[in-house]
Design an enzyme around this catalytic site. Structure first.
Site, mmCIF file in Angstrom:
data_model
loop_
_atom_site.group_PDB
_atom_site.id
_atom_site.type_symbol
_atom_site.label_atom_id
_atom_site.label_comp_id
_atom_site.label_asym_id
_atom_site.label_seq_id
_atom_site.Cartn_x
_atom_site.Cartn_y
_atom_site.Cartn_z
ATOM 1 N N VAL B 90 31.685 28.870 81.218
ATOM 2 C CA VAL B 90 31.981 27.242 81.371
ATOM 3 C C VAL B 90 33.224 27.016 80.276
ATOM 4 O O VAL B 90 33.665 26.253 80.445
ATOM 5 C CB VAL B 90 30.868 27.071 80.696
ATOM 6 N N CYS B 91 33.004 27.363 79.291
ATOM 7 C CA CYS B 91 35.448 27.144 78.239
ATOM 8 C C CYS B 91 36.193 27.130 79.251
ATOM 9 O O CYS B 91 36.761 26.472 78.328
ATOM 10 C CB CYS B 91 34.971 28.434 77.287
ATOM 11 N N SER B 92 36.448 28.024 80.149
ATOM 12 C CA SER B 92 37.128 27.977 81.062
ATOM 13 C C SER B 92 37.810 26.863 81.909
ATOM 14 O O SER B 92 38.659 26.890 81.982
ATOM 15 C CB SER B 92 37.422 28.994 81.773
ATOM 16 N N ASP B 93 36.479 26.535 82.013
ATOM 17 C CA ASP B 93 36.626 25.921 82.430
ATOM 18 C C ASP B 93 36.720 23.713 81.802
ATOM 19 O O ASP B 93 37.050 23.102 82.557
ATOM 20 C CB ASP B 93 35.541 25.282 83.988
#
Lengths: 198, 198
Positions: B90-93
């Site tokens: 989720v963090c990477s988006d």
């Protein structure tokens, strides 16, 4: 023990995890079909006309009166989708500039995990002219095999309407001209053009 | 029957694990995203409240110059976006999404500071995959998670929560969202809260 098996099976069915249910959301493959995807009829009149939708609140791909439908699975939060957005716009413009392609191809985007607000943010940022639809709860994403983004699915109309997958592509498509040529060839539009069909 | 049950159970549990994690993953990160699975939604206790003066801090930035929160006082509203860890789903988006929403932050006279407990080299490599970010990304690596701890968003495993704080020009905390770590907070919620500052 029989009770145990029934209990486990019941749990799996309860959580929608019976193996039979999984196959409905399999990875899209060329030659295959997609599970039914229900989308809201766009409020934007131009988009509604573009998809040849007359009324109602929802529609499915089969309601679109065209020979070919290109679906881009994207996310506002996906860096490659952001980079690819201008190329997808050019693809749309090339289709619209060619009378034969314009009549036969439609292009839509589905924003996986994106709310309507987020899809609109993406639309405004890249001035996207074709219809985009939100998939806030990942339902469509799950039904379409949880593909990575951007992912392009080409569907062509057959006897029962828009249903046969003729093209799948993960990631950026490179040259717009080459991708458009691939769409025309693999969908059979090239042949119909040669035969003088609309 | 018992053997059949034992045979089926691990398969069903595997399906449960694989299908429970639902997020759209960008092709930008290829196969480099580590999936930690479903985590406890919140695993910390807030140490600040809406209406409190924001604890000040200075952290190193991937841009080079350290950033001090109080330097924005009287000039800009500040959004702090804590994300748990680099190279996770989720963090990477989340930040790539904020990267195309610069105008929305500007409309609310706000700057965005991204914060993670990862070190600078890791953040450098990770954020490079997102494209060129317009906002500074700060490393709360050493003393490990000290800022996250002061705000009460450091989890028991040493990563931070997925948390958003809005701090007004007087340095007062005006909004807190400690989100379910497994989900991305909707952009509209943040923008709605920012809009209330005007």
């Amino acid at each position: 023990m029989k009770k145990g098996l029934i209990f486990v099976t019941a749990l799996c069915i309860l959580f929608g995890l019976y193996p039979g249910a999984i196959s409905a959301g399999g990875y899209p493959e060329k030659g295959g079909t997609l599970p039914p995807v229900i989308l809201p009829v766009p409020e934007n009149h131009a988009h509604k006309a573009y998809l040849s939708l007359s009324g109602g609140k929802t529609f499915v791909f089969k309601d679109i009166k065209a020979k070919v439908l290109m679906v881009e699975i994207f996310s506002m939060y996906c860096p490659h989708c952001q980079v690819e957005a201008p190329a997808v716009n050019r693809l749309y413009q090339k289709i619209e500039a060619d009378p034969h392609l314009k009549q036969n191809i439609r292009l839509i985007g589905i924003g996986v995990g994106n709310s309507a607000f987020e899809v609109n943010t993406f639309r405004k940022k890249y001035a996207i002219p074709f219809p985009l639809f939100p998939d806030p709860d990942f339902k469509i994403y799950s039904a379409l095999g949880k593909v990575r983004t951007p992912f392009f699915i080409g569907i062509k109309s057959e006897n029962k309407g828009m249903e046969r997958i003729f093209l799948v592509h993960l990631g950026g498509f490179g040259s717009v001209d080459e991708f458009l040529q691939r769409i025309a060839q693999e969908s059979g539009l090239d042949e119909s053009m040669k035969n003088g069909e609309n | 029957m018992k053997r059949l049950l034992l045979l089926l159970l691990p398969g069903w549990l595997m399906v449960l694990l694989l299908t429970a994690v639902v997020y759209g993953q960008s092709a930008a990160f290829k196969e480099n995203i580590y999936d930690p699975g479903i985590l406890k939604p919140v695993d910390s206790q807030l140490k600040v409240s809406v209406g409190d003066m924001s604890p000040d801090f200075t952290l190193p930035s991937v841009f080079g110059e350290p950033v001090t929160l109080s330097s924005f006082r009287t000039k800009k509203n500040v959004v702090l976006s804590f994300v748990p860890a680099a190279w996770t789903p989720v963090c990477s988006d989340q930040w790539p999404g904020y990267n195309i929403a610069q105008e929305l932050f500007a409309q609310n006279d706000a700057v965005l500071l991204g914060i993670s407990v990862d070190n600078i080299p890791t953040l450098f490599a990770w954020t490079n995959q997102m494209g060129k970010l317009w906002f500074p990304v700060l490393s709360d690596f050493w003393p490990h998670g000290a800022v996250a701890k002061r705000y009460g968003v450091l989890r028991s495993d040493g990563v931070s929560e997925r948390a958003l704080f809005i701090i007004d020009k007087k340095g007062i905390i005006r909004y807190i969202n400690v989100n379910d770590i497994n989900k991305r907070p909707p952009l509209e919620d943040l923008m709605k809260a920012l809009g209330k500052l005007q």
